[in-house]
Enzyme design. Sequence first.
Site, PDB file in Angstrom:
ATOM      1  N   TYR A 175      43.660  24.937  -2.700  1.00  0.00           N
ATOM      2  CA  TYR A 175      43.488  24.784  -0.918  1.00  0.00           C
ATOM      3  C   TYR A 175      43.428  23.778   0.081  1.00  0.00           C
ATOM      4  CZ  TYR A 175      42.292  27.438   3.750  1.00  0.00           C
ATOM      5  OH  TYR A 175      42.767  26.959   5.474  1.00  0.00           O
ATOM      6  N   CYS A 176      44.499  23.377   0.886  1.00  0.00           N
ATOM      7  CA  CYS A 176      44.290  22.334   1.715  1.00  0.00           C
ATOM      8  C   CYS A 176      43.941  21.305   0.628  1.00  0.00           C
ATOM      9  CB  CYS A 176      43.080  22.621   2.860  1.00  0.00           C
ATOM     10  SG  CYS A 176      42.763  20.870   4.204  1.00  0.00           S
ATOM     11  N   LEU A 177      43.079  19.994   0.601  1.00  0.00           N
ATOM     12  CA  LEU A 177      42.948  18.876   0.097  1.00  0.00           C
ATOM     13  C   LEU A 177      42.973  19.610  -1.089  1.00  0.00           C
ATOM     14  CD1 LEU A 177      40.295  17.264   2.048  1.00  0.00           C
ATOM     15  CD2 LEU A 177      42.484  16.609   1.999  1.00  0.00           C
TER      16      LEU A 177
END
Length: 577
Positions: free
Chosen positions: A306-308
Amino acid sequence: MDGAFTSTLDRKAKSAAARLTGGISPVALLGAFTDWGLHLAGSPGKQIELVEKGLTGAANLLRFGLHCMTEPESGATHPAQAQKGDHRFDAPAWERFPFNLWSQSFLLTEQWWHEATTSVRGVTRQHSDVVAFVTRQLLDMAAPSNTPLTNPVVLEQTILQGGANLLRGAQNFLEDLGRQLSHERAAGDDFKVGVDLAATPGKVILRNRLAEVIQYAPATETVQAEPILIVPAWIMKYYILDLSAQNSLVRYLTGRGHTVFIISWKNPDGGDRDLGLDDYRQLGVMAALDAVSAIVPGEKIHAAGYCLGGTLLSIAAAAMARDGDRRLASLTLLAAQTDFTEPGEIALFINESQVTFLEDMMWQRGFLETGQMAGAFQLLRSNDLIWSRLIHDYLLGQREKLIDLMSWNADATRMPFRMHSEYLRHLFLDNELARAQFKVGEHTVALTDIRVPVFAVGTVTDHVAPWRSVYKINQLTDTDVTFLLTSGGHNAGIVAGPENPRRHYQIGHRLATDAHVDPERFEQQAPRRDGSWWPAWAGWIEGLQADRPRVAPPPLGNADAGYAAIEEAPGSYVHQS
């Protein structure tokens, strides 16, 4: 004179300046406004356009005002309309004179400045965006909705309550200030981590200096044969994916019969200043994969980031493919970018001057402070996250109980100096991952080496990882890609439990041999489906192992392999402040 001394002196000077400016580089701002101002000064045509627009707006506003004064009941055509998503002037009270005149004057001014700060030939795209952004922030500060005497809703309540709302608002402000100074949770936040949030049963089966790995207890008598490993971002705490029961992706997956593992990152301090991106890969992703392989031996792993965490996972997956490590069954990227040429409005804060400024600020303490990144994200949606709260809490004197997502959002984390510097330079500034120039070990990695199926999720109103940027995974890999576009933003779009009636999504599949479909065509052709995207993703993972029978759940941990259960979930790192 010693070069180390002068370099240290420069860093200390910039670090001190950064604390005064909130981490925003004044040189970067000056450069942007100089570029814009000089090009505008040399554009007589653009100046004429702006004069005409200003005179036309003033004439329309005058006509509107005269009509409102002479025929207040008949209604007049508004000379300006608020932008989509701007709800500051929605209340019926704003239709009364003189409030309607003030709101229209503000909107016309806002439109004029947008025209003035954009489409000036010769100005670099980033400088134009920075000038437009800063100007918008300054205008938002002066919006008539932000003061009691020019906001009809606040004025009406102040009269009705005899000023009690302002007194409560002052009390709210002092309470919030005290909580912030003492690092307490926000008022109205009654959630407790491990009780109301991050409460799915499980065990911590690995802890190192950077990460804990949690294995969740089975919720069904039999489970899917292949486990799932989730790699969250380290900007905030992992439990955005394990919020309250109805919004917990982890609980949903275990309820469908999946064996789920997740990484809980340490909240770094000054002693972790030299931890880099590869430390996050090795101590986080690779260490977690080793643990999962030991507890569920012989099975491939469905990894989701998720995300980074998704960006890091894609780096790890490319390195594994390069080195012949075949443990992954699939790769899922949730609002995660692998190409940073169009990173959204967060790019406003990222250029050489700004990154150097941030590096010098982090160098002093060894980490990026909790409020720095959170403050940048708040500015991207200042009307929703800053000014609406000012009106609601301090002018109307009201309090709302925080929802689980808001409680998580307030639980910020720090980031190590070296890691954040590497992330900004190698990925944002130089875009090395998309260009196959990012090094893992002695050699570069290429996303084209990834051969496992990919599932990517973008969110429609994402200001952090715009969905068209996330969509570029289709161009960067030579494998089957399923792309899903869901309603909502970077956080709320991902946290979309099946009970949420307002969500919808579009989904499309592309085989490695298929022709490219651009994002606009995808958006036009992919049918809209109502509901949460969670069942579609879980069904995709289950479809990849449809020929495998369900099996008995694995034990929690494997002491013989060095992964004994250490403590109950959610572990210790999640409680670090």
